[in-house]
Design a protein around this motif. Structure first.
Motif, PDB file in Angstrom:
ATOM      1  N   LYS C 137       0.859  -1.185   0.000  1.00 53.33           N
ATOM      2  CA  LYS C 137       0.000   0.000   0.000  1.00 53.33           C
ATOM      3  C   LYS C 137       0.892   1.231   0.000  1.00 53.33           C
ATOM      4  O   LYS C 137       2.112   1.099   0.013  1.00 53.33           O
ATOM      5  CB  LYS C 137      -0.831   0.034   1.282  1.00 53.33           C
ATOM      6  N   SER C 138       0.274   2.382   0.052  1.00 53.64           N
ATOM      7  CA  SER C 138       1.088   3.599   0.054  1.00 53.64           C
ATOM      8  C   SER C 138       1.858   3.706   1.369  1.00 53.64           C
ATOM      9  O   SER C 138       1.494   3.089   2.373  1.00 53.64           O
ATOM     10  CB  SER C 138       0.200   4.822  -0.117  1.00 53.64           C
ATOM     11  N   VAL C 176      11.072  10.466   2.303  1.00 53.06           N
ATOM     12  CA  VAL C 176       9.807  10.051   1.676  1.00 53.06           C
ATOM     13  C   VAL C 176       8.722  11.123   1.729  1.00 53.06           C
ATOM     14  O   VAL C 176       7.625  10.890   1.250  1.00 53.06           O
ATOM     15  CB  VAL C 176       9.253   8.764   2.336  1.00 53.06           C
ATOM     16  N   ASP C 178       7.941  13.565   0.134  1.00 51.06           N
ATOM     17  CA  ASP C 178       7.303  13.975  -1.118  1.00 51.06           C
ATOM     18  C   ASP C 178       6.586  12.846  -1.828  1.00 51.06           C
ATOM     19  O   ASP C 178       6.002  13.042  -2.891  1.00 51.06           O
ATOM     20  CB  ASP C 178       8.361  14.553  -2.064  1.00 51.06           C
ATOM     21  N   LYS C 179       6.677  11.668  -1.317  1.00 48.31           N
ATOM     22  CA  LYS C 179       6.048  10.547  -2.037  1.00 48.31           C
ATOM     23  C   LYS C 179       5.281   9.629  -1.093  1.00 48.31           C
ATOM     24  O   LYS C 179       5.371   8.414  -1.180  1.00 48.31           O
ATOM     25  CB  LYS C 179       7.084   9.776  -2.843  1.00 48.31           C
ATOM     26  N   ASN C 181       2.335   8.933  -1.103  1.00 52.07           N
ATOM     27  CA  ASN C 181       1.288   8.134  -1.736  1.00 52.07           C
ATOM     28  C   ASN C 181       1.832   7.018  -2.613  1.00 52.07           C
ATOM     29  O   ASN C 181       1.077   6.265  -3.199  1.00 52.07           O
ATOM     30  CB  ASN C 181       0.365   9.031  -2.557  1.00 52.07           C
ATOM     31  N   GLU C 182       3.172   6.945  -2.675  1.00 52.59           N
ATOM     32  CA  GLU C 182       3.729   5.843  -3.458  1.00 52.59           C
ATOM     33  C   GLU C 182       3.739   4.573  -2.634  1.00 52.59           C
ATOM     34  O   GLU C 182       3.683   4.588  -1.413  1.00 52.59           O
ATOM     35  CB  GLU C 182       5.144   6.195  -3.923  1.00 52.59           C
ATOM     36  N   SER C 183       3.834   3.459  -3.352  1.00 47.75           N
ATOM     37  CA  SER C 183       3.788   2.172  -2.658  1.00 47.75           C
ATOM     38  C   SER C 183       4.985   2.000  -1.743  1.00 47.75           C
ATOM     39  O   SER C 183       6.100   2.407  -2.076  1.00 47.75           O
ATOM     40  CB  SER C 183       3.773   1.037  -3.687  1.00 47.75           C
ATOM     41  N   SER C 186       8.058   0.485  -3.172  1.00 46.82           N
ATOM     42  CA  SER C 186       8.942   1.179  -4.111  1.00 46.82           C
ATOM     43  C   SER C 186      10.215   1.665  -3.421  1.00 46.82           C
ATOM     44  O   SER C 186      11.117   2.161  -4.079  1.00 46.82           O
ATOM     45  CB  SER C 186       8.203   2.365  -4.732  1.00 46.82           C
TER      46      SER C 186
END
Ligand SMILES: Nc1ncnc2c1ncn2[C@@H]1O[C@H](COP(=O)(O)OP(=O)(O)OP(=O)(O)O)[C@@H](O)[C@H]1O
Ligand SMILES: [Mg+2]
Lengths: 322, 467, 299
Positions: C137-138, C176, C178-179, C181-183, C186
């Motif tokens: 998940k994010s 992290v 800035d991201k 919502n990324e998995s 990743s």
């Protein structure tokens, strides 16, 4: 900390006490019921087959003895001997295996031991499509292609309804089953065995036929037994292509190969009898209605026996490698 | 080097280099032969599938020999049009309705009008009072609020009711293309051999046209006892209703059972029993499920499955609900087993992570395990449902009705289904029905292959994502 | 290690001796007696045996884990370190054959007493696993989920703060932010492991168990995690299993050495050899087996 100040003075034992979670309890309970429904289905099948068969066997025109010994099945004439139907089923199953075992096994050996990825990618989907085709379409195929073909080869000795056509098409239908189960069995053979064989200078063929296939033999056998059970239970092809007349016979009087075991004549199977009898407007509590359950019970026990046989073989197989 | 002892041994037990080369050659040749044989066998399966598909497509299209009760030219002439310059399609709707009204009995006309009106502003067959009366009744016919027939629809009606074509023979696709004359000769011969069959028509009345048995019209027309106009709409709708009920039953119960067995069941006797039992059920022939459906759903639970308990329908349990549940029972073990596999494939580390955070088992399963397992569950379920759509035997047992032309209207309707329609058409002796059976098979196969392709795509996308 | 000064800020009751003093025999004696004398720690095991079916994996483990310390468990492979660790928050319950005898006291309450809710235990005693296992998940949801299922009542903004706080504690925020919502998948291995630590921290546990948290990571990522542990120790009690003796020496305050022996029935049952202040265990172990192990003369 998670433990807020309000519960500071509650002892740790109390804080750790099992919480009531009604939602979880409810859900797990529901899931269990979902699982238990399968038991209800089995009980339903056993009960329905059993009770209706009981009605059948207690009917005054039926005797259990002649059910299992008589070789004549003519409900109109009041003779209920199951052998003609079993004969039809076994003949078709036998012919089907005659087609499906060589084809299915070759397919499995070729695909698992020889084929390049490209060849596999062509053949595997073909087999998968075969699995997906409904049996009634196979029945159509038997009647409109296979039977005319056989009649054009063997002439009019081949009946319009005959077990050969039905058997061959049932065979085609179970090829993918045999090939996929056999392939699984061969894939389970440890690679070290193959390497050992190559290391001794054996060729690919010798390795696959003398090492891999024997090692996978019980898995393959189990697959064939499963396919057999599938053929025994197959309904639509045999109903359409093998005809609706039971092959009543009398041992000794009828010619064994000319009639009793002849592939060119029609023969009703157990499943065919059930389907044909039920497709008319069947009324409850008649001898006809009850008879399909007696046949159904026999069919159920046969397939159950075959399936558990196959499982037993597989279990043995597993132990060999553990 | 003249060591003797070892060489002697070699000579005794093993072939010389020369002999060995020969042996190797033979082994290699044998290997090739076997390899070819295996490939040949495998090809049999492919050829079998190929011929099967070919047979179906071949029978779905081709030349037909038709005898029209009234030739279109005669009709046009009778109504004062020039048959040389006009066809039926050139007439407008008014003119077509006039042709129709001139040929059908007033009873048939009224029935057609009650099904659907011809014109917005006027009635053709009915009187206004009668129409109002009928429409005010408790059970008004569809025509009362069903819109107006299109021109195409009226053309079809003229075809069906006025021209009344009768297909007397039909040919397959390849035969029609490669050797149409042979087909015509055969038809002609039959007129010579059995003229009585065709009374009062003669071979001169025969027209040859191409016919696509498999067509949009075929899919959208209701079942009929005339092969010329019979279609599979009734059967397709029946099958759709069945799938809906099957899915509504088998998916929640099946996935629930799979979750229970994989995530919650401790290895005790009851749970082992459930698992073994499911494996056994997966091997039970489908016709046995049909008998279960007949004895329990159709017969014992009749008040429920016929809807009479809820004040709907006649007390006859041979309904869509019974059949859909029967297919649901049949599909259940397959759904359970494939869902179990999908759930089992979810890495254990996710469960540990969830539980390690203080989540309950169910919270972990719901939020972490199921989302990952769902593509796999979906794939297995689609395949299982596809199998259920093609099932015929159980439907025969639960009494998919023989001849039904009314589209099913709900779970308590009588119904027919696509595979049943194929079965019935295949069992009829006349050739035309065989072509209909082929076309219906094609409809079914297209449907199933679409579903299967969807499942395969889903699986491929899913497995790519995992790696 | 300049970090050792941090231990000064910790509750003095079971403070490990200053490294400069460890050589002194008196310190040794004190250390040996610590578990009994220091009073109950955050977790205390008493004669704990763990079985897998009939197989006794570890026998008779009695340990006292102090508050706000890092305790390390070391020993040869298969000696039962993970088994012991999983028994401390009833993760072993997930293995159907596993069974624990004896007592494990958490704040004095036996977590294996009937009527104890394992879910409650795991909420208070979090866990970080050997292989980073973020949810697919994010990043945000990875952290928020634990809080949600534990009844987080705050607003959306509160949740953001919580996630940010957890990521900051895990020294991951800057990488992290800035991201979010990324998995979670990743991220690099080391980042994933810190995400797992952040996730554990976000549910505000009392104790964090870590089973070889760095074994799948490169040395730089390992260093980050070690620094992180030393920071976290201020607020949490940490118990870590490690194969890396340098790591145990670098981060832990107290180290337990486990060993495994064939018993009379031919079973390989693990047992606790000694549990001493880390510097003492590495400089002057009281048991011969420990000495053999740390000097590499083992088996
Ligand atoms: N789920 C299990 N079922 C059965 N036996 C197990 C299980 N997990 C561990 N064991 C056994 O328990 C013993 C201790 O295992 P454990 O994983 O606790 O060792 P470890 O000290 O963590 O080893 P490592 O350093 O390799 O991680 C071993 O003999 C192992 O085989
Ligand atoms: Mg371990």
């Amino acid at each position: 900390m998670a433990t807020g100040s309000d519960i500071q003075d509650v002892s740790m034992e109390e804080q750790l006490e099992r919480k009531r979670r009604p939602l979880d309890t409810f859900i797990v309970g529901s899931l269990f019921i979902a699982g238990a429904i399968s038991i209800a289905i089995t009980l339903g099948i056993l009960w329905e087959l059993g009770s209706e068969s009981l009605l059948f066997f207690t009917d005054e025109v039926v005797s259990i003895g002649s059910f299992f010994t008589s070789t004549e099945w003519s409900p109109q004439a009041g003779s209920f001997g199951i052998w003609p139907l079993i004969l039809g089923t076994l003949l078709i199953t036998f012919i089907a295996l005659l087609v499906a075992v060589p084809v299915g096994l070759s397919a499995a050996i070729y695909l698992s031991e020889y084929a390049s990825a490209r060849v596999r990618n062509f053949f595997k989907p073909v087999l998968e499509i075969l699995v997906g085709i409904p049996t009634v379409v196979f029945g159509f195929f038997a009647l409109t292609f296979m039977t005319p073909l056989l009649r054009s080869i063997f002439g009019s000795t081949v009946g319009f309804f005959n077990v050969l056509s039905a058997g061959m098409v049932v065979g085609l239908l179970i090829v993918p089953l045999i090939s996929s189960l056999a392939e699984d069995a061969m894939a389970a053979v440890p690679n070290s065995l193959r390497q050992a064989s190559y290391g001794l200078g054996a060729s690919r063929l010798e390795t696959s036929l003398r090492v891999v296939v024997p090692a996978a033999l019980s898995g393959i056998a189990a697959g064939i037994v499963v396919a057999m059970s599938r053929a025994v239970g197959e309904t639509m092809v045999v109903t359409l292509a093998a005809g609706a007349s039971p092959r009543n016979f009398s041992l000794g009087e009828d010619s064994l190969f000319g009639y009793i075991l002849s592939p060119f004549e029609g023969a009703q199977t157990m499943t065919g009898y059930i389907a044909i009898t039920a497709s008319g407007d069947i009324s409850y509590d008649t001898i006809d209605y009850n008879s399909i359950f007696a046949i159904g019970l026999t069919l159920f026990l046969m397939t159950l026996g075959l399936n558990s046989l196959s499982r037993r073989i597989v279990k043995r197989f597993r132990q060999e490698y553990e | 080097m003249t060591t003797t002892a070892p060489e002697k041994q070699t000579r005794d037990y093993f072939p010389t280099e020369d002999e060995y080369q020969k042996l190797l050659g033979r082994r290699t040749r044998f290997g090739h032969t076997v390899r070819l044989t295996l490939l040949l066998m495998l090809t049999i399966a492919v050829v079998g599938l190929g011929i099967l598909l070919y047979t179906i497509i071949d029978d779905s299209f081709g030349l037909v020999a038709v005898i029209n009760e009234n030739e279109p030219e005669d009709i046009l002439a009778a109504y004062g049009y020039d048959p040389a310059t006009t066809t039926l399609n050139d007439l407008n709707k008014e003119q077509l309705v006039e042709v129709l009204a001139g040929s059908v009995s007033s009873g048939v006309g009224r029935r057609l009008e009650r099904d659907q009106r011809f014109f917005e502003d006027r009635l053709v067959f009915e009187t206004q009072e009668k129409w109002d009366e009928v429409c005010a009744s408790d059970d008004p016919p569809a025509g009362c609020d069903g819109g107006v027939r299109s021109k195409g629809n009226v053309v079809d009606l003229v075809q069906e009711r006025v021209i009344r074509p009768d297909i007397v023979a039909a040919s397959g696709l390849t035969g029609s293309i490669l050797n149409p004359d042979r087909f015509k000769e055969k038809v002609q011969q039959d007129f010579v051999d059995n003229p009585d069959n065709y009374e009062p028509f003669t071979y001169e009345d025969v027209r040859y046209t191409w016919r696509a048995w498999f067509s949009w019209k075929f899919i959208t027309s209701p079942a009929s006892d005339r092969p010329e106009i019979a279609g599979v709409r009734t059967a397709v709708l029946g099958s759709i209703w069945l799938v809906i009920i099957t899915v509504l039953f088998a998916v929640p119960v099946g996935v629930g059972a799979a979750i229970y067995l994989e995530e919650f069941a401790r290895p005790n006797r009851i749970n082992d029993l459930i698992q073994t039992n499911i494996n056994n059920l997966a091997g039970v022939p489908s016709i046995i499920y049909g008998m279960l459906g007949l004895a329990v759903l159709v017969r014992i639970l009749e008040p429920i499955t016929s809807g009479s308990l809820f004040g709907e329908g006649a007390p006859n349990g041979r309904t869509i609900l019974s059949a859909g549940l029967t297919l649901g029972l049949l599909t259940l073990p397959v759904v359970i087993i494939s869902s179990q596999e999908a759930i089992r494939a979810v890495p254990n580390s996710l469960r540990q992570a969830g539980m390690g955070l203080g989540a309950t088992k169910w919270q972990t399963v719901r939020s972490q395990v199921l989302p990952v397992a769902i593509p796999g569950i979906l794939t297995g379920t689609i395949l299982a449902v596809a199998r259920a759509i093609g099932e015929t035997a159980p439907l025969i047992l639960v009494g998919a009705a023989g001849f039904i032309t009314v589209s099913p209207s709900g779970p308590f309707s009588q119904f027919t289904a696509l595979p049943i329609q194929i079965f019935q058409w295949t069992s009829l002796p006349q050739e035309e029905w065989r072509h209909l059976a082929a076309a219906a098979s094609l409809v079914l196969l297209v449907l199933l292959l679409t579903l299967n392709a969807a499942a395969v795509l889903l699986r491929n996308r899913y497995s790519r994502r995992l790696t | 290690m300049n970090d050792t000064t941090e231990t000064l800020s910790v509750d003095t009751a079971d403070m490990p001796p200053d490294p400069t003093l460890t050589a002194a025999p008196t310190a040794m004696k004190n250390a040996r007696e610590t578990p009994e004398e220091a009073g109950p720690g955050v977790i205390e095991t008493k004669n704990m045996d763990v079985f897998y079916g009939d197989f006794k994996a570890v026998a008779d483990v009695s340990m006292n884990f102090a508050f706000n310390e890092i305790s390390a468990l070391i020993g040869p492979s298969g000696c039962g370190k993970s088994t012991v660790l999983r028994s401390l928050n009833r993760m072993n319950d997930l293995i159907p054959t596993a069974r624990t005898d004896g007592e494990v006291l958490y704040h004095g309450a036996n977590i294996y007493a009937p009527g104890v809710d394992p879910v409650e235990i795991r909420r208070r005693i979090g866990m970080v696993f050997q292989k980073p296992n973020p949810f697919p998940k994010s990043i945000f949801d990875n952290i928020a989920w634990g809080a949600k299922i534990n009844g987080f009542k705050g607003s959306k903004a509160d949740m953001k703060d919580l996630v940010e706080g957890a990521l900051r504690q895990a020294a991951l925020w800057d990488e992290v932010k800035d991201k979010l919502n990324e998995s979670g998948l990743s991220l690099s291995g080391g980042q994933q492991q810190r995400l797992c630590i952040a996730r554990a921290v976000a549910t505000q546990p009392d104790v964090i168990l870590m089973d070889e948290p760095c074994s799948a990571l490169d040395p730089i990522a390992t260093l980050r995690i070690e620094e992180l542990m030393l920071e976290l120790k201020e607020n949490y009690s940490i118990i870590i299993v490690t194969h890396n003796m340098q790591q145990a020496a670098r981060v832990s305050d107290r180290t337990a050495f486990f060993n495994v022996e064939l018993d009379t029935k031919g079973q390989r049952t693990g047992y606790l050899v000694e549990f001493s202040p880390t510097d003492q265990l590495f400089t002057s172990p009281k048991e011969k087996a420990t000495e053999d192990y740390i000097t590499g003369r083992f088996g």
